[in-house]
Design an enzyme around this catalytic site. Structure first.
Site, PDB file in Angstrom:
ATOM      1  N   ALA A 124      -5.076 -40.390  -2.876  1.00 43.60           N
ATOM      2  CA  ALA A 124      -4.713 -39.800  -1.579  1.00 43.60           C
ATOM      3  C   ALA A 124      -5.929 -39.679  -0.668  1.00 43.60           C
ATOM      4  CB  ALA A 124      -4.105 -38.424  -1.803  1.00 43.60           C
ATOM      5  N   GLY A 189     -28.739 -27.591 -20.437  1.00 46.33           N
ATOM      6  CA  GLY A 189     -28.195 -26.781 -21.539  1.00 46.33           C
ATOM      7  C   GLY A 189     -27.213 -25.732 -21.035  1.00 46.33           C
ATOM      8  N   GLY A 190     -26.365 -26.121 -20.066  1.00 42.42           N
ATOM      9  CA  GLY A 190     -25.307 -25.219 -19.599  1.00 42.42           C
ATOM     10  C   GLY A 190     -24.148 -25.231 -20.581  1.00 42.42           C
ATOM     11  N   GLU A 211     -33.740 -28.173 -20.859  1.00 44.45           N
ATOM     12  CA  GLU A 211     -33.108 -27.299 -19.872  1.00 44.45           C
ATOM     13  C   GLU A 211     -34.141 -26.811 -18.854  1.00 44.45           C
ATOM     14  OE1 GLU A 211     -30.128 -25.973 -18.799  1.00 44.45           O
ATOM     15  OE2 GLU A 211     -31.425 -24.852 -17.446  1.00 44.45           O
ATOM     16  N   VAL A 277     -25.745 -31.714 -16.046  1.00 44.41           N
ATOM     17  CA  VAL A 277     -26.530 -30.861 -15.139  1.00 44.41           C
ATOM     18  C   VAL A 277     -25.658 -30.265 -14.037  1.00 44.41           C
ATOM     19  CG1 VAL A 277     -28.719 -32.029 -15.585  1.00 44.41           C
ATOM     20  CG2 VAL A 277     -27.217 -32.894 -13.773  1.00 44.41           C
ATOM     21  N   GLY A 278     -24.374 -30.091 -14.318  1.00 50.56           N
ATOM     22  CA  GLY A 278     -23.468 -29.505 -13.348  1.00 50.56           C
ATOM     23  C   GLY A 278     -22.458 -30.510 -12.835  1.00 50.56           C
ATOM     24  N   HIS A 451      -5.927  -2.827 -38.995  1.00 53.97           N
ATOM     25  CA  HIS A 451      -7.101  -2.957 -39.864  1.00 53.97           C
ATOM     26  C   HIS A 451      -6.795  -3.930 -40.990  1.00 53.97           C
ATOM     27  CE1 HIS A 451     -10.709  -1.873 -42.029  1.00 53.97           C
ATOM     28  NE2 HIS A 451      -9.978  -1.720 -43.128  1.00 53.97           N
TER      29      HIS A 451
HETATM   30  P1  NAI Z   1     -23.956 -25.893 -15.794  1.00 52.36           P
HETATM   31  O1  NAI Z   1     -24.196 -25.514 -14.386  1.00 52.36           O
HETATM   32  O2  NAI Z   1     -23.268 -24.929 -16.701  1.00 52.36           O
HETATM   33  O3  NAI Z   1     -25.351 -26.248 -16.489  1.00 52.36           O
HETATM   34  C1  NAI Z   1     -26.211 -27.256 -16.011  1.00 52.36           C
HETATM   35  C2  NAI Z   1     -27.623 -26.956 -16.477  1.00 52.36           C
HETATM   36  O4  NAI Z   1     -28.441 -28.086 -16.206  1.00 52.36           O
HETATM   37  C3  NAI Z   1     -28.252 -25.769 -15.770  1.00 52.36           C
HETATM   38  O5  NAI Z   1     -28.627 -24.817 -16.734  1.00 52.36           O
HETATM   39  C4  NAI Z   1     -29.448 -26.377 -15.033  1.00 52.36           C
HETATM   40  O6  NAI Z   1     -30.562 -25.521 -15.009  1.00 52.36           O
HETATM   41  C5  NAI Z   1     -29.750 -27.624 -15.850  1.00 52.36           C
HETATM   42  N1  NAI Z   1     -30.436 -28.710 -15.122  1.00 52.36           N
HETATM   43  C6  NAI Z   1     -30.121 -29.223 -13.909  1.00 52.36           C
HETATM   44  N2  NAI Z   1     -30.955 -30.255 -13.602  1.00 52.36           N
HETATM   45  C7  NAI Z   1     -31.834 -30.392 -14.639  1.00 52.36           C
HETATM   46  C8  NAI Z   1     -32.914 -31.281 -14.926  1.00 52.36           C
HETATM   47  N3  NAI Z   1     -33.291 -32.272 -14.094  1.00 52.36           N
HETATM   48  N4  NAI Z   1     -33.600 -31.125 -16.101  1.00 52.36           N
HETATM   49  C9  NAI Z   1     -33.225 -30.132 -16.953  1.00 52.36           C
HETATM   50  N5  NAI Z   1     -32.204 -29.284 -16.741  1.00 52.36           N
HETATM   51  C10 NAI Z   1     -31.504 -29.405 -15.601  1.00 52.36           C
HETATM   52  O7  NAI Z   1     -23.194 -27.293 -15.743  1.00 52.36           O
HETATM   53  P2  NAI Z   1     -22.389 -28.092 -16.852  1.00 52.36           P
HETATM   54  O8  NAI Z   1     -22.735 -27.638 -18.214  1.00 52.36           O
HETATM   55  O9  NAI Z   1     -22.568 -29.513 -16.488  1.00 52.36           O
HETATM   56  O10 NAI Z   1     -20.886 -27.634 -16.575  1.00 52.36           O
HETATM   57  C11 NAI Z   1     -20.291 -27.898 -15.306  1.00 52.36           C
HETATM   58  C12 NAI Z   1     -19.178 -26.934 -15.012  1.00 52.36           C
HETATM   59  O11 NAI Z   1     -18.097 -27.091 -15.916  1.00 52.36           O
HETATM   60  C13 NAI Z   1     -19.634 -25.508 -15.083  1.00 52.36           C
HETATM   61  O12 NAI Z   1     -19.468 -24.930 -13.814  1.00 52.36           O
HETATM   62  C14 NAI Z   1     -18.736 -24.853 -16.074  1.00 52.36           C
HETATM   63  O13 NAI Z   1     -18.246 -23.619 -15.615  1.00 52.36           O
HETATM   64  C15 NAI Z   1     -17.594 -25.828 -16.292  1.00 52.36           C
HETATM   65  N6  NAI Z   1     -17.266 -25.851 -17.718  1.00 52.36           N
HETATM   66  C16 NAI Z   1     -16.715 -24.751 -18.291  1.00 52.36           C
HETATM   67  C17 NAI Z   1     -16.443 -24.708 -19.631  1.00 52.36           C
HETATM   68  C18 NAI Z   1     -15.869 -23.473 -20.221  1.00 52.36           C
HETATM   69  O14 NAI Z   1     -15.370 -22.639 -19.493  1.00 52.36           O
HETATM   70  N7  NAI Z   1     -15.911 -23.303 -21.538  1.00 52.36           N
HETATM   71  C19 NAI Z   1     -16.745 -25.838 -20.514  1.00 52.36           C
HETATM   72  C20 NAI Z   1     -17.360 -26.928 -19.818  1.00 52.36           C
HETATM   73  C21 NAI Z   1     -17.592 -26.917 -18.485  1.00 52.36           C
END
Ligand code: NAI
Length: 472
Positions: A124, A189-190, A211, A277-278, A451
């Protein structure tokens, strides 16, 4: 698209069929709207097909494999031993796809059909504030709509100096690798890096996490994430924090990452490199420039409390609007937007109780306020109870972690909770319910828990908040 082509008139269009889109479509249909949903890939979106669901399946396989290996080595304390543990990776992948993903996406398709939602397969793009062009395999169609909900989700961010391809993979690639990596390098390491890293660590990979921040799992506090970090390191894998990835090179056998820590360059070589990395919102490829919809400077769509944009009949939900990128947030917003469009609004506030979970080897969960968010408040109490004092956790041989409640001192109202430990992802639900309904620590401590259960830790922590602890 052909200029001057006739548009078909439709009522409500939903773009995207993930946990935002399909929930919005079903709820709007339940409220009497005639709904058309447009999906360019598979029904169910990222979450069901290549995100939340298959990753949980992989994590589950990891846990089983890890436990079996411990049994094989006689390393479990139960006196249990089994012989010759083998992982058939092809069968594992097939179960994940056929029995988990396909079953759920098939279920969503059935629900959409049952609610007489028209599903159009295609891409779309807005032509103007009232018209969408849908590009399909065998042509296109123009739809003129009364209302639209944009729920197009997000996609992984790519690091320009080493784009995805070959051994440099995103989360989708990591979910369907042809083999279990010997050494998986993870940049970021997110949640994604830590969850998938945990899964592969349990499946036998060495992992190296690089990270940028000073701790992994940035959505959780350091006291929580340290428990995971220590677990990763004690198992022979490694984590570099305050470390920035710089470049990567690959051959047909391996991939080498160069990163910088404390001003010094280091390299690590593994067989795959996961970049997590997000994610970025999918707002750039849907023709929003042909509409009057306002975007924030981060490319997110500005919305009001009903998730309407500045163009009143265009709504947006989920990863394309500000706030955490969480499937359950998208589903909640879907119901609010659908009700607003159908003229059936009830309570449209998003309360403080938006839980978040990391399905790491030991799970983390949080809802509401955190020690950091209340650090300047004098009127709150933080109470913490260790799983080591919980009978069920001891009998499960899983006593890692704690449950933490944040309460207001005046009436004892619960305003925040965090859990690290067994069952955290399920235990947090009761605490969300408590916050959402304004319950106090007394309400919680006087609620009888069966319990022995992990849930007793909630009661025990509330007793600590009341100043009347029994088990610590
Ligand atoms: P994230 O934002 O959680 O983590 C990305 C990490 O990469 C950050 O800690 C950042 O400091 C690091 N980073 C960025 N550029 C870098 C570099 N050049 N060198 C080293 N470190 C670097 O993003 P992620 O893990 O990719 O997840 C994306 C989205 O997906 C999040 O917003 C999350 O909420 C959602 N998600 C949720 C889940 C859950 O609820 N269980 C599971 C998977 C994803």
């Amino acid at each position: 698209m052909v200029v001057g082509a006739q548009a078909t008139e439709v009522d409500l269009v939903v773009i995207g069929s993930g946990p935002g889109g399909y929930v919005a479509a079903i709820r709007a249909a339940e409220l009497g709207k005639k709904v058309t949903i447009i999906e360019k890939d598979n029904v169910g979106g990222v979450c069901l097909n290549i995100g939340c669901i298959p990753s949980k399946a992989l994590i589950n396989i990891g846990h089983h494999y890890q436990e079996s290996l411990e049994e094989e080595k006689g390393e479990n304390p139960f006196g249990l031993s089994v012989g010759n543990v083998k992982l058939n990776w092809e069968s594992a992948q097939k179960w994940k796809q056929d029995k988990v993903v396909n079953q759920l996406t098939g279920g969503v398709k059935m629900l959409l059909k049952k609610h007489k939602v028209d599903v159009i397969q295609g891409t779309a793009e807005f032509i103007d504030n009232n018209t969408i062009n849908v590009e399909q395999e065998d042509g296109f169609q123009l739809l003129q709509f009364n209302d639209v909900i944009i729920s197009t989700g997000s996609r992984p961010i790519e690091i320009p100096s080493f784009p995805f391809g070959g051994r440099i993979i995103d989360s989708t690639g990591a979910l369907s690798l042809p083999e279990v990596p010997k050494h998986l390098i993870i940049v970021g390491g997110g949640v994604i890096g830590s969850e998938l890293g945990g899964a592969y660590r349990m499946l036998g990979s060495k992992i190296t996490i690089v990270e940028g921040l000073d701790h992994i799992l940035n959505g959780f506090d350091k006291e929580m994430s340290d428990i995971i970090a220590n677990r990763v390191k004690s198992a022979g894998s490694e984590i570099f924090t305050s470390a920035m990835a710089k470049s990567a090179t690959q051959t047909d056998k391996d991939v080498t990452l160069t990163f910088e820590v404390d001003g010094k360059e280091q390299t690590v070589t593994g067989d795959y490199l996961l970049v997590s990395v997000g994610r970025r919102p999918n707002t750039d490829l849907i023709g929003l420039n042909n509409t009057d919809v306002k975007l924030t400077d981060r490319g997110l769509i500005e919305v009001d409390d009903s998730y309407a944009t500045n163009v009143p009949h265009i709504y947006a939900i989920g990863d394309v609007v500000p706030g955490p990128m969480l499937a359950h947030k998208a589903s909640f917003q879907a119901k609010v937007a659908a009700a607003a469009i159908a003229g059936a609004e009830d309570d449209v506030d998003l309360h403080v109780a938006l839980p978040a979970v990391a399905y790491t080897t030991t799970e983390l969960a949080t809802v509401g306020e955190t020690p950091e968010s209340v650090k300047d408040r004098k009127d709150v109490k933080i109470s913490k109870f260790p799983f080591a004092a919980n009978g069920r956790a001891i009998s499960m041989n899983d006593t890692t972690g704690f449950l933490r409640l944040i309460t207001e001192t005046k009436e004892g109202a619960l305003i925040g909770a965090q859990i690290v430990g067994p069952g955290a992802s399920d235990l947090i639900s009761g605490l969300s319910l408590a916050i959402e309904n304004g319950l106090t620590s007394k309400d919680i401590s006087l609620t009888i828990q069966p319990h022995p259960t992990l849930g007793e830790a909630i009661m025990d922590t509330a007793e600590l908040a009341d100043g009347l602890p029994i088990h610590v």
